[in-house]
Design a protein around this motif. Structure first.
Motif, PDB file in Angstrom:
ATOM      1  N   ARG A 228     -48.361  18.617   3.338  1.00 37.38           N
ATOM      2  CA  ARG A 228     -49.652  18.802   4.011  1.00 37.38           C
ATOM      3  C   ARG A 228     -50.158  17.525   4.688  1.00 37.38           C
ATOM      4  NH1 ARG A 228     -49.310  21.895  -0.543  1.00 37.38           N
ATOM      5  NH2 ARG A 228     -50.181  24.013  -0.517  1.00 37.38           N
ATOM      6  N   ASP A 229     -49.467  16.412   4.491  1.00 35.15           N
ATOM      7  CA  ASP A 229     -49.881  15.127   5.056  1.00 35.15           C
ATOM      8  C   ASP A 229     -49.273  14.976   6.452  1.00 35.15           C
ATOM      9  OD1 ASP A 229     -50.439  12.512   5.723  1.00 35.15           O
ATOM     10  OD2 ASP A 229     -49.650  11.643   3.867  1.00 35.15           O
ATOM     11  N   ASP A 230     -50.063  15.272   7.482  1.00 36.49           N
ATOM     12  CA  ASP A 230     -49.556  15.257   8.855  1.00 36.49           C
ATOM     13  C   ASP A 230     -48.967  13.904   9.229  1.00 36.49           C
ATOM     14  OD1 ASP A 230     -50.443  17.852   9.059  1.00 36.49           O
ATOM     15  OD2 ASP A 230     -52.268  17.356  10.180  1.00 36.49           O
ATOM     16  N   ALA A 231     -49.654  12.831   8.844  1.00 31.46           N
ATOM     17  CA  ALA A 231     -49.236  11.487   9.256  1.00 31.46           C
ATOM     18  C   ALA A 231     -47.930  11.054   8.611  1.00 31.46           C
ATOM     19  CB  ALA A 231     -50.344  10.484   8.932  1.00 31.46           C
ATOM     20  N   ALA A 232     -47.522  11.709   7.544  1.00 30.42           N
ATOM     21  CA  ALA A 232     -46.319  11.306   6.814  1.00 30.42           C
ATOM     22  C   ALA A 232     -45.041  11.879   7.413  1.00 30.42           C
ATOM     23  CB  ALA A 232     -46.431  11.729   5.349  1.00 30.42           C
ATOM     24  N   HIS A 233     -45.163  12.652   8.504  1.00 33.67           N
ATOM     25  CA  HIS A 233     -44.011  13.340   9.065  1.00 33.67           C
ATOM     26  C   HIS A 233     -43.750  12.910  10.501  1.00 33.67           C
ATOM     27  CE1 HIS A 233     -45.226  15.828   5.665  1.00 33.67           C
ATOM     28  NE2 HIS A 233     -43.991  16.269   5.638  1.00 33.67           N
ATOM     29  N   VAL A 234     -42.504  13.084  10.924  1.00 33.38           N
ATOM     30  CA  VAL A 234     -42.109  12.745  12.278  1.00 33.38           C
ATOM     31  C   VAL A 234     -41.358  13.932  12.883  1.00 33.38           C
ATOM     32  CG1 VAL A 234     -39.981  11.638  11.436  1.00 33.38           C
ATOM     33  CG2 VAL A 234     -40.876  11.056  13.691  1.00 33.38           C
TER      34      VAL A 234
ATOM     35  N   ASP B  33     -40.337  14.305   6.601  1.00 30.35           N
ATOM     36  CA  ASP B  33     -40.935  13.120   5.992  1.00 30.35           C
ATOM     37  C   ASP B  33     -40.309  11.864   6.595  1.00 30.35           C
ATOM     38  OD1 ASP B  33     -41.501  10.974   4.041  1.00 30.35           O
ATOM     39  OD2 ASP B  33     -42.266  12.598   2.782  1.00 30.35           O
ATOM     40  N   ARG B  34     -41.151  10.987   7.150  1.00 30.79           N
ATOM     41  CA  ARG B  34     -40.631   9.812   7.851  1.00 30.79           C
ATOM     42  C   ARG B  34     -39.907   8.850   6.924  1.00 30.79           C
ATOM     43  NH1 ARG B  34     -43.354   7.767  11.497  1.00 30.79           N
ATOM     44  NH2 ARG B  34     -45.008   9.319  11.719  1.00 30.79           N
ATOM     45  N   ARG B  35     -40.196   8.862   5.619  1.00 32.41           N
ATOM     46  CA  ARG B  35     -39.491   7.995   4.691  1.00 32.41           C
ATOM     47  C   ARG B  35     -38.003   8.326   4.659  1.00 32.41           C
ATOM     48  NH1 ARG B  35     -43.709   9.061  -0.146  1.00 32.41           N
ATOM     49  NH2 ARG B  35     -43.698  11.064   0.991  1.00 32.41           N
ATOM     50  N   PHE B  36     -37.698   9.595   4.815  1.00 32.72           N
ATOM     51  CA  PHE B  36     -36.296  10.008   4.857  1.00 32.72           C
ATOM     52  C   PHE B  36     -35.701   9.775   6.245  1.00 32.72           C
ATOM     53  CE2 PHE B  36     -33.029  13.439   5.211  1.00 32.72           C
ATOM     54  CZ  PHE B  36     -32.157  12.952   4.253  1.00 32.72           C
ATOM     55  N   VAL B  37     -36.415  10.172   7.274  1.00 33.11           N
ATOM     56  CA  VAL B  37     -35.902  10.039   8.643  1.00 33.11           C
ATOM     57  C   VAL B  37     -35.642   8.579   8.995  1.00 33.11           C
ATOM     58  CG1 VAL B  37     -36.439  10.426  11.086  1.00 33.11           C
ATOM     59  CG2 VAL B  37     -37.026  12.172   9.384  1.00 33.11           C
ATOM     60  N   ASP B  38     -36.531   7.673   8.577  1.00 28.89           N
ATOM     61  CA  ASP B  38     -36.420   6.265   8.953  1.00 28.89           C
ATOM     62  C   ASP B  38     -35.418   5.481   8.111  1.00 28.89           C
ATOM     63  OD1 ASP B  38     -38.305   6.738  10.874  1.00 28.89           O
ATOM     64  OD2 ASP B  38     -39.972   5.812   9.791  1.00 28.89           O
ATOM     65  N   ALA B  39     -34.968   6.035   6.988  1.00 25.92           N
ATOM     66  CA  ALA B  39     -34.027   5.306   6.130  1.00 25.92           C
ATOM     67  C   ALA B  39     -32.680   5.152   6.825  1.00 25.92           C
ATOM     68  CB  ALA B  39     -33.847   6.030   4.802  1.00 25.92           C
ATOM     69  N   GLU B  40     -32.078   3.987   6.695  1.00 31.57           N
ATOM     70  CA  GLU B  40     -30.765   3.779   7.309  1.00 31.57           C
ATOM     71  C   GLU B  40     -29.691   4.603   6.617  1.00 31.57           C
ATOM     72  OE1 GLU B  40     -29.527  -0.205   7.961  1.00 31.57           O
ATOM     73  OE2 GLU B  40     -31.393  -0.800   8.940  1.00 31.57           O
TER      74      GLU B  40
ATOM     75  N   PRO C 240     -36.344  23.246   3.375  1.00 38.02           N
ATOM     76  CA  PRO C 240     -37.752  22.847   3.377  1.00 38.02           C
ATOM     77  C   PRO C 240     -38.136  21.672   2.491  1.00 38.02           C
ATOM     78  CG  PRO C 240     -37.472  24.741   1.957  1.00 38.02           C
ATOM     79  CD  PRO C 240     -36.120  24.478   2.575  1.00 38.02           C
ATOM     80  N   GLY C 241     -37.207  21.068   1.772  1.00 39.79           N
ATOM     81  CA  GLY C 241     -37.548  20.083   0.739  1.00 39.79           C
ATOM     82  C   GLY C 241     -38.506  18.997   1.169  1.00 39.79           C
ATOM     83  N   VAL C 242     -38.230  18.329   2.325  1.00 39.16           N
ATOM     84  CA  VAL C 242     -39.128  17.259   2.783  1.00 39.16           C
ATOM     85  C   VAL C 242     -39.657  17.561   4.187  1.00 39.16           C
ATOM     86  CG1 VAL C 242     -38.202  15.456   1.285  1.00 39.16           C
ATOM     87  CG2 VAL C 242     -37.156  15.839   3.537  1.00 39.16           C
ATOM     88  N   ALA C 243     -39.841  18.834   4.469  1.00 35.57           N
ATOM     89  CA  ALA C 243     -40.347  19.251   5.769  1.00 35.57           C
ATOM     90  C   ALA C 243     -41.867  19.373   5.751  1.00 35.57           C
ATOM     91  CB  ALA C 243     -39.726  20.583   6.179  1.00 35.57           C
TER      92      ALA C 243
END
Length: 435
Positions: free
Chosen positions: A135-141, A155-162, A187-190
């Motif tokens: 539900r946190d809009d800012a946390a996603h990309v 979730d940007r934490r996953f997308v941005d990880a190398e 859907p896990g981190v969507a």
């Protein structure tokens, strides 16, 4: 004869009447790995369609490890210490490693429950362990749009990880065919909107959005597209036996390694049965899956292929946390108020499902076939009324009553619940006789 159904953290013993023609539906005997940590280390060193983990991690400045939430009995306490130590040993800084709980739209796992989920205090003390919040809009990309039009935000934490690593349990899933792998990402981190598109009626009512089916499954298809959108990932896949012991583990490129794990799991979880039964008894698989009614609905769908039309499905589920989310309770109220047909009609035109109403939609499947009865010691009277099914005080008495109604003593029992998927195969009896 007694049969123990999975129920809570213990079990529920059922005494079978000798007059009943009972058939137990269980997995074939599965191999149990005697040294699970060593098996995980071997998997990391001998990957499927990918470099070994030590090579993949070389030079990586960050890593994100996805784990399932408390509703899945993944052996995290075995996998995570080995995985985290391997990453640190390969040069990834501990402070740059995040273990991200793939909650989807479920609640966060915190406190003692978080410790139980992770299964290892050293991991909790060494790296960041955080919950996903859909539900946190800012946390996603935004990462793209699938061919079915699902706008994908992760979730940007996953997308941005190398280095992107997925862990999970490969088991039958009543919408996505099999759990684990790509499903832990979406859907896990969507984001909420991506999840509610996945779970809209145009996906859920597809004939291929069912247990054990990947081919032409619309959820699986979207999930594979999402993996490609983020440039791929690697995965640690596990399969457990009826006693929750590790039976299989592999590591590698997320799609191919997951398919290998599915191929292994199919040999045990898909059980051919030569007849349909007027009485089917099952469980919600015990803790942690039977903590809520929301999760219990999975157990109502898994054995439907062997339930005779008009028969009785009897489910035992402890439900120590009651119904589930407030949104799910609202959906159950609408089902009861509108009835099954009008409730489904209200879903068809939606692009985005209301949160958690998809589980109510799945409850329609057993209701279309026969009578559903539910045994639970965890629901209050007011919550019981929200289930929309008949509550019972005794599983054994419910079996007796069903046998009497049907005038047929055949009873199928599935003690492990939705971790086993009985499949009606009339030819199965002739194969068994020939053997």
């Amino acid at each position: 004869m007694q049969v123990e159904l999975r129920y809570g953290k213990g079990g529920l013993d059922i005494t079978l009447d000798p007059a009943w023609r009972a058939r137990l539906v269980r997995k074939p005997s599965m191999p149990a790995i005697t040294d699970p940590p060593s098996a995980v280390r071997r998997a990391l060193a001998h990957p499927v369609a990918a470099p070994a983990l030590v090579e993949a991690a070389a030079g990586a400045r960050s890593a994100c490890i996805l784990i399932c939430d408390i509703t899945r009995p993944v052996p995290n306490g075995t996998v995570l210490p080995v995985l985290v130590r391997a990453l640190i040993g390969a040069g990834v800084p501990a402070e740059a490693i995040t273990v991200l709980i793939a909650t989807g739209l479920h609640r966060p796992n915190e406190g003692a429950e978080l410790r139980e989920l992770v299964g290892d205090d050293w991991v909790l003390e060494t790296v960041r362990v955080e919950n996903h919040d859909a539900r946190d809009d800012a946390a996603h990309v935004h990462v793209g749009t699938t061919t079915r039009g699902n706008v994908v935000r992760l979730d940007r934490r996953f997308v941005d990880a190398e280095l992107k690593i997925v862990t999970g349990l490969v088991e039958p899933h009543f919408m996505a065919g099999y759990s684990g792998g790509r499903k832990v990402i979406a859907p896990g981190v969507a984001h909420r909107d991506t999840i509610t598109t996945f779970h809209s009626a145009r996906y859920m009512e597809d004939a291929n959005a069912v247990n054990c089916v990947l081919d032409r499954n619309p959820l699986h298809g979207d999930q594979l597209e999402i993996v490609a959108m983020i440039g791929g990932a690697v995965a640690v896949n596990t399969v457990i036996d009826e006693g929750r012991r590790l039976s299989f583990v592999n590591y590698g490129e997320i799609v191919n390694s997951h398919l290998d794990a599915v191929a292994f799991a199919r040999r045990f979880t898909e059980v051919p049965v030569a007849e349909r039964f007027p009485t089917v008894v099952t469980s919600a698989a015990g803790f942690p899956l039977d903590k809520t009614y929301y999760q219990t609905i999975k157990s109502m769908v898994a054995p439907l292929d062997i339930l005779e039309p008009g028969g009785t499905l009897i489910v035992a589920s402890q439900m120590s946390e009651g119904m589930g989310s407030a949104e799910f309770c609202d959906a159950q109220r609408r089902l009861i108020r509108l009835g099954p047909e009008r409730f489904l009609d209200s879903l068809i035109a939606k692009r985005h499902a209301d949160i958690d109403e998809w589980q109510t939609e799945m409850q329609l499947k057993p209701m279309r076939i026969g009578k559903v009865q539910l045994y639970s010691t965890g629901l209050s009277g007011s919550d019981s009324a929200l289930t929309g099914v008949e509550m019972i005080d005794s599983v054994e008495q419910a079996i007796r009553d069903s046998v009497a109604r049907a005038g047929d003593s055949r009873v199928a029992l599935v003690p492990e619940g939705p971790y086993v998927v009985p499949q009606y195969r009339p030819e199965a009896e002739s194969r068994r006789s020939a053997a």
